[in-house]
Design a protein around this motif. Structure first.
Motif, PDB file in Angstrom:
ATOM      1  N   ILE A   1      17.462 -28.209   1.028  1.00 52.01           N
ATOM      2  CA  ILE A   1      18.395 -29.258   1.448  1.00 52.01           C
ATOM      3  C   ILE A   1      17.919 -30.021   2.681  1.00 52.01           C
ATOM      4  O   ILE A   1      18.511 -31.010   3.059  1.00 52.01           O
ATOM      5  CB  ILE A   1      19.793 -28.673   1.724  1.00 52.01           C
ATOM      6  N   LEU A   2      16.836 -29.559   3.294  1.00 56.21           N
ATOM      7  CA  LEU A   2      16.309 -30.245   4.467  1.00 56.21           C
ATOM      8  C   LEU A   2      15.068 -31.041   4.080  1.00 56.21           C
ATOM      9  O   LEU A   2      14.559 -30.934   2.977  1.00 56.21           O
ATOM     10  CB  LEU A   2      15.976 -29.224   5.558  1.00 56.21           C
ATOM     11  N   GLY A   3      14.559 -31.805   4.982  1.00 58.80           N
ATOM     12  CA  GLY A   3      13.351 -32.573   4.723  1.00 58.80           C
ATOM     13  C   GLY A   3      13.670 -33.883   4.040  1.00 58.80           C
ATOM     14  O   GLY A   3      14.818 -34.341   4.005  1.00 58.80           O
ATOM     15  N   ASP A   4      12.649 -34.491   3.451  1.00 62.59           N
ATOM     16  CA  ASP A   4      12.808 -35.827   2.861  1.00 62.59           C
ATOM     17  C   ASP A   4      13.135 -35.798   1.369  1.00 62.59           C
ATOM     18  O   ASP A   4      13.151 -36.835   0.710  1.00 62.59           O
ATOM     19  CB  ASP A   4      11.548 -36.652   3.107  1.00 62.59           C
ATOM     20  N   GLY A   5      13.389 -34.637   0.813  1.00 60.36           N
ATOM     21  CA  GLY A   5      13.741 -34.528  -0.603  1.00 60.36           C
ATOM     22  C   GLY A   5      12.554 -34.368  -1.528  1.00 60.36           C
ATOM     23  O   GLY A   5      12.725 -34.238  -2.736  1.00 60.36           O
ATOM     24  N   SER A   6      11.339 -34.402  -0.981  1.00 62.61           N
ATOM     25  CA  SER A   6      10.147 -34.310  -1.829  1.00 62.61           C
ATOM     26  C   SER A   6       9.661 -32.871  -1.984  1.00 62.61           C
ATOM     27  O   SER A   6       8.693 -32.632  -2.697  1.00 62.61           O
ATOM     28  CB  SER A   6       9.025 -35.166  -1.241  1.00 62.61           C
ATOM     29  N   VAL A   7      10.310 -31.926  -1.327  1.00 68.40           N
ATOM     30  CA  VAL A   7       9.867 -30.531  -1.395  1.00 68.40           C
ATOM     31  C   VAL A   7      10.810 -29.718  -2.275  1.00 68.40           C
ATOM     32  O   VAL A   7      11.996 -30.041  -2.402  1.00 68.40           O
ATOM     33  CB  VAL A   7       9.790 -29.882   0.006  1.00 68.40           C
ATOM     34  N   SER A   8      10.266 -28.694  -2.883  1.00 68.00           N
ATOM     35  CA  SER A   8      11.099 -27.783  -3.663  1.00 68.00           C
ATOM     36  C   SER A   8      10.378 -26.449  -3.778  1.00 68.00           C
ATOM     37  O   SER A   8       9.177 -26.346  -3.523  1.00 68.00           O
ATOM     38  CB  SER A   8      11.398 -28.350  -5.055  1.00 68.00           C
ATOM     39  N   LEU A   9      11.112 -25.458  -4.175  1.00 71.00           N
ATOM     40  CA  LEU A   9      10.557 -24.129  -4.403  1.00 71.00           C
ATOM     41  C   LEU A   9       9.602 -24.196  -5.597  1.00 71.00           C
ATOM     42  O   LEU A   9       9.857 -24.921  -6.551  1.00 71.00           O
ATOM     43  CB  LEU A   9      11.717 -23.175  -4.693  1.00 71.00           C
ATOM     44  N   ASP A  10       8.498 -23.464  -5.548  1.00 73.83           N
ATOM     45  CA  ASP A  10       7.524 -23.482  -6.645  1.00 73.83           C
ATOM     46  C   ASP A  10       8.064 -22.843  -7.921  1.00 73.83           C
ATOM     47  O   ASP A  10       7.725 -23.259  -9.021  1.00 73.83           O
ATOM     48  CB  ASP A  10       6.240 -22.749  -6.236  1.00 73.83           C
ATOM     49  N   ILE A  11       8.886 -21.811  -7.785  1.00 75.08           N
ATOM     50  CA  ILE A  11       9.424 -21.115  -8.961  1.00 75.08           C
ATOM     51  C   ILE A  11      10.476 -22.000  -9.624  1.00 75.08           C
ATOM     52  O   ILE A  11      11.404 -22.467  -8.960  1.00 75.08           O
ATOM     53  CB  ILE A  11      10.047 -19.767  -8.554  1.00 75.08           C
ATOM     54  N   PRO A  12      10.347 -22.242 -10.923  1.00 73.94           N
ATOM     55  CA  PRO A  12      11.335 -23.082 -11.606  1.00 73.94           C
ATOM     56  C   PRO A  12      12.728 -22.446 -11.608  1.00 73.94           C
ATOM     57  O   PRO A  12      12.879 -21.224 -11.672  1.00 73.94           O
ATOM     58  CB  PRO A  12      10.808 -23.172 -13.046  1.00 73.94           C
ATOM     59  N   ASP A  13      13.754 -23.284 -11.515  1.00 72.60           N
ATOM     60  CA  ASP A  13      15.127 -22.808 -11.633  1.00 72.60           C
ATOM     61  C   ASP A  13      15.288 -22.102 -12.967  1.00 72.60           C
ATOM     62  O   ASP A  13      14.753 -22.549 -13.982  1.00 72.60           O
ATOM     63  CB  ASP A  13      16.120 -23.980 -11.592  1.00 72.60           C
ATOM     64  N   GLY A  14      16.022 -20.998 -12.964  1.00 72.56           N
ATOM     65  CA  GLY A  14      16.254 -20.325 -14.227  1.00 72.56           C
ATOM     66  C   GLY A  14      16.734 -18.910 -14.056  1.00 72.56           C
ATOM     67  O   GLY A  14      16.920 -18.411 -12.946  1.00 72.56           O
ATOM     68  N   ASN A  15      16.926 -18.273 -15.196  1.00 77.63           N
ATOM     69  CA  ASN A  15      17.351 -16.878 -15.257  1.00 77.63           C
ATOM     70  C   ASN A  15      16.161 -16.045 -15.706  1.00 77.63           C
ATOM     71  O   ASN A  15      15.455 -16.407 -16.656  1.00 77.63           O
ATOM     72  CB  ASN A  15      18.511 -16.730 -16.237  1.00 77.63           C
TER      73      ASN A  15
END
Length: 198
Positions: free
Chosen positions: A178-192
């Motif tokens: 939720i911080l930063g410029d929105g261009s970053v994300s966790l490497d692990i894909p969302d999922g179960n």
């Protein structure tokens, strides 16, 4: 007589020191304005999550190692918590994307400095997580951090299962950067994911 009174006075002063208030994790109570406060895993809920766990799908896998960090001091005011902490490795199609497993046993890395950390007990999962559990079951919500990008983090919600002697963790992982410029994300894909204990 003076010696006896002096002895009693010292004894009374020593017995008046502050007592640590122990609050069970998941009780709904959190830190009070008290110098000695300890949010403790009194029911040993974390114990079943401790160990080395692996999810695998073809050439992609996630390995996580978890341990309990007991009586971790979070402030100078003698406020303590028990935490579930750990490290992880993520390999996607045979290519390693993240590996913090070497930090697991590093004595300089404790508490919230681990790549996986937290103490939140939840009973219901967010709508985007698959939930096969009873609301009374304990699930643990942790934060998972990217090791090289301070703004990339996610949530890791774990449910313990013992399936005919095979220990498993049902996990819901989702990005929460939720911080930063929105261009970053966790490497692990969302999922179960379903992890097996090794």
């Amino acid at each position: 007589m003076k010696v006896l009174l002096l002895f009693l006075g010292i004894l009374i002063c020593l017995s008046c020191k502050a007592q640590t208030i122990i609050v069970p994790i998941g009780s709904g109570a959190d830190f009070e304005d008290n110098q000695d406060y300890y949010i403790k895993d009194v029911n040993n809920e974390f114990e079943k999550f401790v160990g080395t766990w692996q999810y695998q799908n073809g050439n992609s896998y996630i390995t996580s190692k978890l341990k309990e960090n007991e009586h971790y001091q979070i402030s100078n005011n003698k406020k303590y918590v028990d935490l579930l902490v750990g490290e992880y490795q993520y390999v996607e199609n045979g290519v390693e994307k993240v590996n913090t497993l070497l930090d697991f046993d590093d004595p300089a890395i404790m508490g919230y400095k681990h790549s996986i950390n937290g103490r939140v007990i939840v009973h219901q999962l967010p709508n985007y997580c698959l939930d096969n559990s009873d609301p009374s079951e304990v699930k643990i919500e942790l934060i998972i951090h990217h090791p090289t990008d301070e703004y990339a983090q996610g949530r890791l919600i774990l449910r313990y299962l013992n399936d005919n002697g095979v220990e498993k963790l049902e996990a819901c992982i989702y990005d929460y950067s939720i911080l930063g410029d929105g261009s970053v994300s966790l490497d692990i894909p969302d999922g179960n994911y379903v992890f097996i204990k090794h």
